[in-house]
Design a protein around this motif. Structure first.
Motif, PDB file in Angstrom:
ATOM      1  N   THR A 136       0.826  -1.326   0.003  1.00 55.19           N
ATOM      2  CA  THR A 136       0.112  -0.394   0.304  1.00 55.19           C
ATOM      3  C   THR A 136       0.969   1.426  -0.055  1.00 55.19           C
ATOM      4  OG1 THR A 136      -0.463  -0.194   2.341  1.00 55.19           O
ATOM      5  CG2 THR A 136      -1.435  -1.417   1.227  1.00 55.19           C
ATOM      6  N   PRO A 137       0.534   2.275  -0.378  1.00 56.69           N
ATOM      7  CA  PRO A 137       1.218   3.545  -0.059  1.00 56.69           C
ATOM      8  C   PRO A 137       1.779   3.532   0.978  1.00 56.69           C
ATOM      9  CG  PRO A 137      -0.627   3.843  -1.331  1.00 56.69           C
ATOM     10  CD  PRO A 137      -1.170   2.699  -1.385  1.00 56.69           C
ATOM     11  N   PRO A 138       1.450   3.959   2.006  1.00 56.14           N
ATOM     12  CA  PRO A 138       2.001   4.073   3.172  1.00 56.14           C
ATOM     13  C   PRO A 138       3.459   3.238   3.555  1.00 56.14           C
ATOM     14  CG  PRO A 138       0.425   4.193   3.100  1.00 56.14           C
ATOM     15  CD  PRO A 138      -0.120   3.807   2.421  1.00 56.14           C
ATOM     16  N   LEU A 139       3.074   1.967   2.753  1.00 59.61           N
ATOM     17  CA  LEU A 139       4.533   1.382   3.294  1.00 59.61           C
ATOM     18  C   LEU A 139       5.447   1.034   2.389  1.00 59.61           C
ATOM     19  CD1 LEU A 139       5.363  -1.015   4.185  1.00 59.61           C
ATOM     20  CD2 LEU A 139       4.438  -3.043   3.771  1.00 59.61           C
ATOM     21  N   ARG A 140       5.103   1.893   0.946  1.00 52.42           N
ATOM     22  CA  ARG A 140       5.710   1.388  -0.195  1.00 52.42           C
ATOM     23  C   ARG A 140       6.838   3.333  -0.052  1.00 52.42           C
ATOM     24  NH1 ARG A 140       2.025   3.475  -4.708  1.00 52.42           N
ATOM     25  NH2 ARG A 140       2.310   4.995  -3.557  1.00 52.42           N
ATOM     26  N   ASP A 141       5.806   3.767   0.438  1.00 50.35           N
ATOM     27  CA  ASP A 141       6.864   5.127   1.124  1.00 50.35           C
ATOM     28  C   ASP A 141       7.775   5.077   2.284  1.00 50.35           C
ATOM     29  OD1 ASP A 141       4.965   6.367  -1.219  1.00 50.35           O
ATOM     30  OD2 ASP A 141       3.935   7.630  -0.010  1.00 50.35           O
ATOM     31  N   ALA A 142       7.331   4.259   3.013  1.00 48.33           N
ATOM     32  CA  ALA A 142       8.009   3.878   4.300  1.00 48.33           C
ATOM     33  C   ALA A 142       9.946   2.986   3.233  1.00 48.33           C
ATOM     34  CB  ALA A 142       7.529   3.264   4.918  1.00 48.33           C
ATOM     35  N   LEU A 143       9.243   2.308   3.322  1.00 49.65           N
ATOM     36  CA  LEU A 143      10.429   1.848   1.693  1.00 49.65           C
ATOM     37  C   LEU A 143      11.590   2.385   0.912  1.00 49.65           C
ATOM     38  CD1 LEU A 143       8.456  -1.752   1.118  1.00 49.65           C
ATOM     39  CD2 LEU A 143      10.399  -1.359   2.436  1.00 49.65           C
ATOM     40  N   ALA A 144      10.860   3.374   0.360  1.00 47.71           N
ATOM     41  CA  ALA A 144      11.555   4.495  -0.483  1.00 47.71           C
ATOM     42  C   ALA A 144      12.389   5.412   0.374  1.00 47.71           C
ATOM     43  CB  ALA A 144      10.586   4.877  -1.314  1.00 47.71           C
ATOM     44  N   GLU A 145      11.792   5.312   1.651  1.00 44.10           N
ATOM     45  CA  GLU A 145      12.804   6.554   2.470  1.00 44.10           C
ATOM     46  C   GLU A 145      14.047   5.795   2.908  1.00 44.10           C
ATOM     47  OE1 GLU A 145      10.716   8.242   6.443  1.00 44.10           O
ATOM     48  OE2 GLU A 145       9.308   8.547   4.731  1.00 44.10           O
ATOM     49  N   ARG A 146      13.651   4.711   3.435  1.00 37.85           N
ATOM     50  CA  ARG A 146      14.548   4.146   4.711  1.00 37.85           C
ATOM     51  C   ARG A 146      15.641   3.575   2.528  1.00 37.85           C
ATOM     52  NH1 ARG A 146      10.861   4.316   7.107  1.00 37.85           N
ATOM     53  NH2 ARG A 146      11.425   4.252   9.309  1.00 37.85           N
ATOM     54  N   LEU A 147      15.522   2.790   2.173  1.00 38.43           N
ATOM     55  CA  LEU A 147      16.856   2.436   0.794  1.00 38.43           C
ATOM     56  C   LEU A 147      17.316   4.526   1.253  1.00 38.43           C
ATOM     57  CD1 LEU A 147      17.510   0.801  -0.662  1.00 38.43           C
ATOM     58  CD2 LEU A 147      15.258   1.629  -2.821  1.00 38.43           C
ATOM     59  N   ALA A 148      17.223   5.600   0.729  1.00 35.29           N
ATOM     60  CA  ALA A 148      16.958   6.766   0.837  1.00 35.29           C
ATOM     61  C   ALA A 148      18.039   7.230   1.817  1.00 35.29           C
ATOM     62  CB  ALA A 148      16.265   8.250   0.418  1.00 35.29           C
ATOM     63  N   ARG A 149      17.898   6.759   2.878  1.00 37.67           N
ATOM     64  CA  ARG A 149      18.437   6.745   3.878  1.00 37.67           C
ATOM     65  C   ARG A 149      19.649   5.948   4.737  1.00 37.67           C
ATOM     66  NH1 ARG A 149      13.527   9.238   7.970  1.00 37.67           N
ATOM     67  NH2 ARG A 149      13.946   7.283   8.761  1.00 37.67           N
ATOM     68  N   LYS A 150      19.522   5.073   3.687  1.00 39.27           N
ATOM     69  CA  LYS A 150      20.263   3.869   3.499  1.00 39.27           C
ATOM     70  C   LYS A 150      20.367   2.745   4.594  1.00 39.27           C
ATOM     71  CE  LYS A 150      24.214   5.969   0.737  1.00 39.27           C
ATOM     72  NZ  LYS A 150      23.432   5.212  -0.551  1.00 39.27           N
ATOM     73  N   GLU A 151      19.016   2.630   5.293  1.00 37.21           N
ATOM     74  CA  GLU A 151      18.766   1.858   6.166  1.00 37.21           C
ATOM     75  C   GLU A 151      18.035   1.241   6.373  1.00 37.21           C
ATOM     76  OE1 GLU A 151      17.640   6.137   9.508  1.00 37.21           O
ATOM     77  OE2 GLU A 151      16.195   4.618   9.260  1.00 37.21           O
ATOM     78  N   GLN A 152      18.047  -0.103   6.780  1.00 37.41           N
ATOM     79  CA  GLN A 152      17.363  -1.240   6.456  1.00 37.41           C
ATOM     80  C   GLN A 152      15.617  -2.001   6.795  1.00 37.41           C
ATOM     81  OE1 GLN A 152      20.492  -3.706   8.549  1.00 37.41           O
ATOM     82  NE2 GLN A 152      20.928  -4.710   6.058  1.00 37.41           N
ATOM     83  N   SER A 153      15.115  -2.367   5.386  1.00 38.05           N
ATOM     84  CA  SER A 153      13.864  -2.625   5.954  1.00 38.05           C
ATOM     85  C   SER A 153      13.744  -4.175   6.034  1.00 38.05           C
ATOM     86  CB  SER A 153      12.698  -2.187   5.222  1.00 38.05           C
ATOM     87  OG  SER A 153      13.124  -1.046   4.808  1.00 38.05           O
ATOM     88  N   LEU A 154      12.879  -4.718   6.978  1.00 38.15           N
ATOM     89  CA  LEU A 154      12.136  -6.713   7.280  1.00 38.15           C
ATOM     90  C   LEU A 154      10.735  -6.031   6.392  1.00 38.15           C
ATOM     91  CD1 LEU A 154      13.389  -7.250  10.640  1.00 38.15           C
ATOM     92  CD2 LEU A 154      14.239  -8.078   8.305  1.00 38.15           C
ATOM     93  N   LEU A 155      10.882  -7.456   5.657  1.00 41.83           N
ATOM     94  CA  LEU A 155       9.239  -7.017   4.861  1.00 41.83           C
ATOM     95  C   LEU A 155       8.060  -9.148   5.906  1.00 41.83           C
ATOM     96  CD1 LEU A 155       7.533  -5.664   3.792  1.00 41.83           C
ATOM     97  CD2 LEU A 155       8.242  -5.823   1.971  1.00 41.83           C
ATOM     98  N   LEU A 156       7.517  -8.430   6.561  1.00 41.04           N
ATOM     99  CA  LEU A 156       7.438 -10.425   6.625  1.00 41.04           C
ATOM    100  C   LEU A 156       5.961 -10.913   5.849  1.00 41.04           C
ATOM    101  CD1 LEU A 156       7.021 -12.381   9.628  1.00 41.04           C
ATOM    102  CD2 LEU A 156       5.026 -11.155   9.818  1.00 41.04           C
ATOM    103  N   LEU A 157       5.703 -12.091   5.384  1.00 37.70           N
ATOM    104  CA  LEU A 157       4.732 -11.991   5.182  1.00 37.70           C
ATOM    105  C   LEU A 157       4.416 -13.721   5.375  1.00 37.70           C
ATOM    106  CD1 LEU A 157       1.691 -12.132   3.587  1.00 37.70           C
ATOM    107  CD2 LEU A 157       2.920 -12.322   1.300  1.00 37.70           C
ATOM    108  N   ASN A 158       3.828 -14.227   6.164  1.00 34.42           N
ATOM    109  CA  ASN A 158       4.234 -15.439   6.949  1.00 34.42           C
ATOM    110  C   ASN A 158       3.089 -16.583   5.828  1.00 34.42           C
ATOM    111  OD1 ASN A 158       5.070 -17.295   8.249  1.00 34.42           O
ATOM    112  ND2 ASN A 158       3.375 -17.448  10.540  1.00 34.42           N
ATOM    113  N   ARG A 159       4.145 -17.117   4.724  1.00 38.12           N
ATOM    114  CA  ARG A 159       3.627 -17.773   3.860  1.00 38.12           C
ATOM    115  C   ARG A 159       4.157 -18.054   2.772  1.00 38.12           C
ATOM    116  NH1 ARG A 159      -2.542 -15.065   3.065  1.00 38.12           N
ATOM    117  NH2 ARG A 159      -1.634 -14.013   1.520  1.00 38.12           N
TER     118      ARG A 159
END
Ligand SMILES: [Zn+2]
Ligand SMILES: [Zn+2]
Length: 790
Positions: free
Chosen positions: A466-489
């Motif tokens: 969704t847009p909030p998650l996508r934007d938050a991921l992009a922001e981390r990428l720009a700041r060179k920070e890391q993200s975890l993305l969970l889907l239990n499937r």
């Protein structure tokens, strides 16, 4: 009473022990000693569980007593007996767990002639074969072309041969070590090869294994041999323990305990060495439970006792294992599932003989053959991985508590989200509850936002990001920070649907829809591992318009790459874990900052500490909530709380975004608030109302049959029998189709019992003996204290 017979547990799925007569004149073997006995047409190595108190009319003879002393320490034998009774599990299968790996089937007996007692004219074939020297029993059998054990037993009774039972020194590899002697100082090396050998050995500190001295130059062998002849080098033999790679770890500093740590340590340290004492240590993620574990282990070792540290899965806790090895050194034995048989064997004997005094491992490490156990730790005690889903169906945590009780040890159950069972025990006063309420360091808990996917989808948003998650991921990428993305499937799509008739592609063996993998090209059953290329046409109407529905981790990876093409993305799930070493590689790359986004199942939510992760996205927080399992809400709460705890450790603030269709479900709401106590209260209400554990013990009985009518008939009969014995002590639900109604071509019927555990166990045993007899219960799975009732 004649005590010339013993009870023997055989390593087979049989529900009872068997009585065997002892050879005349043989000493009565101790409990835990292995014996060779006839069973049907075979000979089997079984374990003596005791002296027979009642003798059957007919019994067979023990062929051979194999050990002089039991291989397993007495508390472990008690533990196996307890397991067999508590879980209604085959006694031989339970006892096998406390024996050395592969130790039950292989006899290492060596046969030799008795000194002096054999006359030169003795022409017995065994005696003749042994004239040239002692032979292993197996070689003797091969030479004679038939089983010589009965003959040997007779010869042994007659004093003509001896059987070597030195079983405590099994096949360790001997390592040859080259050592510089004082004579080397006076020696002038002849030739370059000798100089090279001496140089290599000197560089290694005067002592090195021979293969190390000869490394990449096997031609140095001759020079080495001559130096040995001249006395400049001595060869010593050393037992070579096959050391698993995991054992290498950096030496860690010993940090001073924080105030919180010191206050929970005080009662634990005071209890060590003073008998059985159970503790529940509830510490939020990042609160430093590990340091509490290590300090308790150190004091245990100082008191001359040993310690056991259980983790849900070694591959997912590399940091804890490395830290333990770094901190405690070579006395640690890591029992890893990727160990070879040889490595497993070596570690078992290191523990048994006291060379290793701390055992770390998953579920089955609870049977590590340590003696004088002073401390048992179960990390992440709430994890379902502690339950074994095949016979014997034991729970590693519960067995750990029982082992501590039998050893008179302290047991420490650690978790950020304790199981309802353990917290219930703590509130009832059975366990002492200790709390680490704060994270170490300046950051508090991460901020949690919930995105309502229903609204996002109405607005036409991407269902995965969704847009909030996508934007938050992009922001981390720009700041060179890391993200975890969970889907239990895991997988690419959850099913393949026919657009014409609406049928799903199903597994031919199970009542389960096939999951699509590898970009939709492969269809896989997650239950029986049936695999096929994805069907091109509907199996029902032959229609060719098929549609992929649902999505798993593979598809998430694809979605992230489409939106953020420059991001370095990796995936971590069971599919990947099937490749040896892959989990360690992906985790190491993420830890080193070589990956920006890690997509994965619950495997990414476990005890990792990634200091540069500032965003955790949960793609679909509702996975699991819809399962027909009474623990669905508890599992969801635990998983979300755990994964949220991965965001913002060290000095960076964290953020968590949960996408959900059911944002007001209490498991989600209370996980967001990180409010364990409120969740416990709410969930216990449900368990009490429905009489589910821990409000009431549960026994799940599953009967399998190829023929559905036969299965239904058996289930009806067993259930009727159970109802007749309930007498108000328990309730019987069913029989009904199990939630997984068909598995591996067998139909499954379920009977659930709720009530008093002992009464339920007694009734189940009686009902099954009535139906099937006391030896074998074919097609029946008894699960006492089940973790899931699928
Ligand atoms: Zn169709
Ligand atoms: Zn299947």
């Amino acid at each position: 009473m004649d005590a010339r017979a013993v009870e023997v547990a055989l390593p087979l799925p049989l529900q009872c022990t068997f009585t065997y007569r002892l050879p005349e004149g043989a000493p009565v073997p101790a409990r835990g000693v292995r014996v060779l006995v006839p069973f049907g047409p075979r000979r089997v190595i079984g374990l003596v569980t005791g002296i027979a108190t009642t003798l059957p009319e007919t019994m067979k003879d023990v062929v051979e007593v194999l050990d002089e002393v039991p291989l397993a320490p007495p508390p472990l034998l008690d533990l196996a007996t307890w397991m067999s009774e508590h879980y209604l599990a085959p006694p031989g299968e339970c006892h096998r767990l406390v024996l050395p790996p592969a130790g039950v089937r292989a006899s290492r007996a060596v046969v030799r002639l008795s000194g002096g007692a054999v006359s030169p004219s003795d022409d017995d074939p065994v005696v003749s074969a042994l004239r040239a020297g002692p032979l292993p029993l197996s070689t003797l059998a091969k030479r004679m072309g038939r089983d010589p054990t009965a003959r040997i037993a007779r010869l042994r009774r007659e004093g003509r041969v001896e059987v070597d039972q030195d079983l405590a020194r099994p096949g360790f590899r001997q390592l040859r070590i080259a050592v510089l002697t004082p004579a080397a100082a006076d020696l002038k090396p002849r030739g370059r090869a000798q100089a090279e050998v001496l140089g290599r050995l000197t560089a290694a500190g005067g002592r090195a294994p021979v293969p190390h001295v000869l490394r990449d130059r096997p031609s140095l062998r001759g020079a080495l041999d001559r130096l040995v002849e001249q006395g400049a080098i001595a060869i010593e033999e050393e037992r070579a323990v096959r050391t698993p790679e995991m054992l290498e770890g950096p030496v860690k500093l010993r940090p001073e305990p924080t105030g919180d740590q010191a206050s929970v340590l005080e009662p634990i340290l005071a209890a060590l060495g003073a008998g059985f004492a159970p503790f529940l240590l509830q510490g939020v993620t990042g609160s430093g439970k590990t340091e509490v574990y290590f300090r308790a282990i150190e004091q245990t070792l100082e008191q001359g006792r040993t310690a056991l540290l259980l983790v849900p899965e070694i591959a997912l806790t590399p940091l804890l294992v490395r830290a333990a090895v770094g901190r405690l050194g070579g006395i640690v034995s890591v029992l890893h599932s990727e160990l070879s048989v040889g490595e497993r064997h070596d570690q078992w004997w290191r523990l048994r003989e006291g060379d290793a005094r701390v055992a770390i491992g998953a579920r089955s490490a609870v049977f590590a053959p340590l003696t004088e156990v002073g401390l048992v730790i179960v990390d992440e005690e709430h994890e379902a991985a502690y339950k074994q889903d095949e016979s014997p169906r034991y729970h590693g945590r519960d067995v750990a508590v029982m082992r501590a009780r039998l050893e008179g040890a302290v047991v420490l159950l650690g978790s950020a989200t304790p199981s309802l069972e353990s917290n219930h025990n703590a509130l009832a006063g059975k366990y002492r509850r200790l709390v680490l309420p704060r994270r170490i360091g300046s950051q508090g808990m991460a901020r949690v936002d919930v995105v309502d996917r229903r609204q996002a989808l109405k607005a036409g948003a991407d269902p995965i990001l969704t847009p909030p998650l996508r934007d938050a991921l992009a922001e981390r990428l720009a700041r060179k920070e890391q993200s975890l993305l969970l889907l239990n499937r895991r997988g690419y799509a959850t099913s393949l649907l026919c657009r014409e008739c609406g049928m799903q592609a199903m597994c031919p063996n199970c009542s389960v829809a096939l999951t699509l993998h590898k970009g939709g090209r492969v269809a896989l059953c997650h239950y029986c591992a049936f695999e096929t290329s994805a069907p091109r046409a509907c199996g029902s109407c032959k229609g060719e318009y098929l549609r992929l529905t649902g999505y798993g981790t593979e598809k998430v990876l694809e979605a992230v790459r489409a939106v953020l093409p420059t991001a370095r993305v990796e995936r971590l799930d069971r599919d990947l874990a099937a490749r040896r070493g892959a989990v360690a590689r992906v985790l190491a790359s993420f830890e080193a900052g070589e990956t920006d986004i890690l997509v994965g199942t619950q495997m990414i939510a476990k005890g990792h500490d990634f200091p540069r992760v500032t965003l955790v996205g949960v793609v679909d927080a509702d996975v699991g909530l819809g399962l027909p399992d009474f623990r669905a809400a508890e599992r969801t709460f635990q998983l979300l709380t755990q994964v949220a705890g991965r965001a913002g450790r060290a000095d960076l603030a964290g953020e968590v975004i949960l996408q959900s269709h059911r944002p007001d479900h209490y498991a989600l709401q209370l996980a967001c608030a990180q409010d364990y106590d409120a969740f416990f209260e709410r969930e216990m209400e449900f368990r009490r109302t429905m009489a589910y554990p821990p409000a009431a013990p549960l026994v799940n009985l599953v009967l399998r049959a190829r023929d559905p009518l036969e299965g239904a008939e058996a289930a009806d009969a067993v259930a009727a029998r159970l109802r007749g014995q309930a007498r108000g002590n328990f309730r019987v639900l069913g029989p009904a189709f199990a939630p997984l109604a068909r598995l591996r071509q067998e139909h499954r019927f379920q009977i659930l019992l709720k009530g008093r555990r002992k009464a339920m166990r007694d009734a189940v045993r009686e009902a099954l003996v009535e139906r099937y007899g006391s030896v074998r219960w074919p097609g029946v799975a008894v699960d006492v204290d089940p973790v899931t009732i699928m």
